[in-house]
Design an enzyme around this catalytic site. Structure first.
Site, PDB file in Angstrom:
ATOM      1  N   THR A 191      24.036   6.062 -26.168  1.00 57.51           N
ATOM      2  CA  THR A 191      24.746   6.049 -24.924  1.00 57.51           C
ATOM      3  C   THR A 191      25.287   7.506 -24.325  1.00 57.51           C
ATOM      4  OG1 THR A 191      27.220   6.232 -25.852  1.00 57.51           O
ATOM      5  CG2 THR A 191      26.092   3.843 -25.598  1.00 57.51           C
ATOM      6  N   CYS A 384      -8.555  -1.134   6.688  1.00 58.94           N
ATOM      7  CA  CYS A 384      -8.586   0.089   7.398  1.00 58.94           C
ATOM      8  C   CYS A 384      -9.928   0.643   7.007  1.00 58.94           C
ATOM      9  CB  CYS A 384      -7.442   0.723   7.000  1.00 58.94           C
ATOM     10  SG  CYS A 384      -6.885   1.805   8.379  1.00 58.94           S
ATOM     11  N   ARG A 465      -6.378   6.913  12.261  1.00 60.06           N
ATOM     12  CA  ARG A 465      -6.784   7.831  13.536  1.00 60.06           C
ATOM     13  C   ARG A 465      -8.062   7.223  14.007  1.00 60.06           C
ATOM     14  NH1 ARG A 465      -3.687  12.181  13.511  1.00 60.06           N
ATOM     15  NH2 ARG A 465      -3.275  12.583  11.463  1.00 60.06           N
ATOM     16  N   HIS A 510      -3.181  -3.233   8.509  1.00 58.83           N
ATOM     17  CA  HIS A 510      -2.840  -3.330   7.010  1.00 58.83           C
ATOM     18  C   HIS A 510      -1.993  -4.274   6.665  1.00 58.83           C
ATOM     19  CE1 HIS A 510      -3.867   0.668   5.404  1.00 58.83           C
ATOM     20  NE2 HIS A 510      -3.749   1.083   6.743  1.00 58.83           N
ATOM     21  N   GLU A 512      -1.532  -6.040   3.944  1.00 56.47           N
ATOM     22  CA  GLU A 512      -0.650  -6.032   2.675  1.00 56.47           C
ATOM     23  C   GLU A 512       0.868  -5.754   3.140  1.00 56.47           C
ATOM     24  OE1 GLU A 512      -2.963  -3.943   3.778  1.00 56.47           O
ATOM     25  OE2 GLU A 512      -2.442  -1.936   3.114  1.00 56.47           O
TER      26      GLU A 512
HETATM   27  N1  GLN Z   1      -9.098   7.450   7.311  1.00 56.50           N
HETATM   28  C1  GLN Z   1      -9.359   6.205   8.242  1.00 56.50           C
HETATM   29  C2  GLN Z   1      -8.566   6.572   9.611  1.00 56.50           C
HETATM   30  O1  GLN Z   1      -7.820   7.306   9.657  1.00 56.50           O
HETATM   31  C3  GLN Z   1      -8.616   5.309   7.581  1.00 56.50           C
HETATM   32  C4  GLN Z   1      -7.196   5.264   7.355  1.00 56.50           C
HETATM   33  C5  GLN Z   1      -6.694   4.209   6.492  1.00 56.50           C
HETATM   34  O2  GLN Z   1      -7.303   3.430   5.649  1.00 56.50           O
HETATM   35  N2  GLN Z   1      -5.642   4.037   6.356  1.00 56.50           N
HETATM   36  O3  GLN Z   1      -9.142   6.187  10.520  1.00 56.50           O
END
Ligand code: GLN
Length: 541
Positions: A191, A384, A465, A510, A512
């Site tokens: 502890t 992505c 991006r 995304h 997820e």
């Molecule tokens: N590198 C890629 C982009 O900027 C995909 C980004 C990602 O998978 N989150 O568009």
């Protein structure tokens, strides 16, 4: 309940004890009694947000609907509570200082000397009260990142001390999460480290109300007594937190230990109802009693650190439970895949997920994995960068545009099938400048993705991006890779899917990030189902 109650969760002895999971579990137990709860995390580092941090440093960067790039603990908060978080739920030292310095430059401190106390601590408290005073919540749970005693977390701890005086003792509570190590040579639980970390809190003027004790072994009564005595808490407020088989067990373990009861009693709130955890228990029941198993390859470049793909791994757990099927995730480094070994590395898989990512490293392996999935009718899901790789692979191998790539990998390519949008070209700063947060997307009626969601308009979160280059749209669609999800405002391609394939979907967003225990994400649920079907038909053949 009128005013919000404020609960702070601090950590002692070591980091990585699971403050996020304990906070989320307490939140769940309160929510399951009908209370409205939000959870906030303070991170003591200087970065304004984790958006510019390498995943090896800090794990996944979790993105909220409002486009905040945040700590991965916010993912746990959303997965447990099934309510969205926002920028207000994650604040770093960098953001606090940035706000204070911006005010100072505007002259808002009226000639005063700007200091850690009270100006930095006031700004910290403003971020706490902003949630509490919104009227939306009965409880604001604030997790203080790092350990007590860290130089960096001192202003946060000081702000916590002050909050008690601002809101009154009945509206304020501190839970200290600590470690009780087991020394196998001495066959003893110790502890002392906890005594020291509580002493450190006391030096800062904070008496913890509840100790949550992480331990590999059950805490015998005499250890609880000792902790209570030396740490100045009631013995009922010494809560045991054993290592769990899954993080989703923790709310039930905390229920057994009566964590929420202790919180309610200390805050003088009548504990009128038993928590309703029926759906949670159903989820756990399915999770722990799978009737089948699928092997899904996660092809990524940060696979040595599974935290880099936290939300994807969790979304598979949710989807597995729905399908009563264990998802055996195989973490495969995209750098290890090439044309020669592709077959042998991937042939045992029932499904292939090509993960998000940034930069050139490992991209060719991802493209190989897409090709393998496309040609061998293996269920494929690209997220992505994974979707972008699917477009590149298709352009190279079906349209025969050998030089096709993303301008992220080669700015001078002859065939930029993935390219920067005009507005991205002007951007020089890296922090907070991607396409971030929730965007609407319209799904084409006859598509697979429409049948997955069962509706036309969806909203999903983005962090990237580069984009599908619409100059190639017609040619790509004609050859069989269809753009089935389109942003209604910008016409950007958000989903692609392959005709004549059992299950081949790429999403620019995304999904997820929106999968929770109570709302498993349909794309993951259906992908796992497709992998199961593929496994069954392969065993038949
Ligand atoms: N590198 C890629 C982009 O900027 C995909 C980004 C990602 O998978 N989150 O568009």
């Amino acid at each position: 309940m009128a005013a919000a109650k404020y609960i702070f969760v601090t950590g002692g002895v070591t980091s990585s004890l699971g403050k996020g999971i304990i906070s989320a579990s307490l939140g769940k137990l309160l929510q399951a009694r009908g209370f409205k709860v939000t959870i906030q995390k303070f991170d003591p580092y200087i970065n304004i947000d984790p958006g510019t941090l390498n995943p090896y440093e800090h794990g996944e960067c979790y993105v909220t609907d409002d486009g905040a790039e945040t700590d991965l603990d916010l993912g746990h908060y959303e997965r447990f509570l099934n309510t969205p978080t926002s920028q207000a739920n994650n604040v770093t030292t960098g953001r606090i200082y940035n706000n204070v310095i911006t005010k100072e430059r505007k002259g808002e401190y009226l000639g005063k000397t700007v200091q850690v106390v009270p100006h930095i601590t006031d700004e910290i408290k403003r971020n706490v009260f902003q949630l509490g005073e919104s009227g939306d919540f009965d409880f604001v749970i604030t997790e203080i990142g790092g350990c007590v005693g860290d130089i960096e977390s001192l202003p946060f701890i000081e702000a916590v001390r002050q909050v008690k005086w601002d809101v009154g003792a009945n509206n304020f509570l501190v839970i200290h999460l600590t470690l009780i190590p087991y020394l196998s040579a001495a066959k003893e639980l110790k502890t002392k480290p906890t005594q020291h970390s509580v002493k450190q809190l006391l030096e800062a003027g904070i008496q913890p109300d509840i100790l949550v004790c992480r331990s590999e072994m059950r805490l015998p009564q005499e250890i609880r007594k000792k902790l209570a005595l030396f740490c100045n808490v009631h013995i009922n407020s010494v809560i045991e937190a054993l290592d769990a088989e899954t993080i989703y067990d923790v709310p039930l373990l905390m229920k057994k230990e009566k964590l929420a009861e202790r919180v309610l009693a200390k805050l003088k709130i009548p504990n009128k109802t038993e928590p309703n955890l029926d759906q949670w228990k159903d989820f756990l029941g399915n999770l722990k009693n799978p009737t089948d198993e699928v092997k899904i390859g996660l092809i990524g470049k940060y696979v040595e650190l599974p935290d880099a793909y936290k939300s994807i791994a969790e979304a598979f757990i949710h989807a597995g439970s729905v399908n009563e099927c264990k998802v055996n995730l195989q973490w495969i480094s995209s750098e290890s895949i090439n044309e020669e070994n592709c077959q042998s590395v991937l042939e045992k898989l029932d499904g292939i997920l090509v993960a998000p990512g940034f930069g050139e490293r490992g991209v060719e392996g991802k493209i190989q994995a897409v090709k393998y999935a496309r040609e061998n009718q293996v269920p494929f899901f690209g997220i992505c960068l994974g979707m972008q790789c699917a477009v590149i692979e298709f352009a190279r191998n079906v349209l025969k545009l050998k030089e096709a790539t993303s301008t992220e990998m080669n700015p001078d390519t002859k065939h930029p099938v993935i390219d920067l949008m005009e507005e991205q070209k002007k951007i020089v700063d890296l922090g907070g400048t991607m396409r971030l947060g929730a965007y609407p997307c319209n799904l084409k009626k006859s598509s697979k993705v429409y049948s997955v969601y069962g509706k036309k308009t969806i909203s999903e979160r983005h962090r990237h991006r580069y984009e599908f280059n619409n100059k190639y749209l017609e040619r790509i669609e004609k050859a069989g890779l269809k753009a089935t999800g389109i942003n209604p405002d910008t016409k950007l391609v958000e989903v692609v899917e392959l005709e004549d394939h059992p299950w081949f979907i790429g999403s620019q967003f995304h999904p997820e990030l929106k999968s929770t225990v109570l709302n498993p994400h349909p794309l993951f649920v259906k992908f796992v189902e497709a992998a199961l079907n593929s496994k069954k038909s392969n065993t038949k053949n």
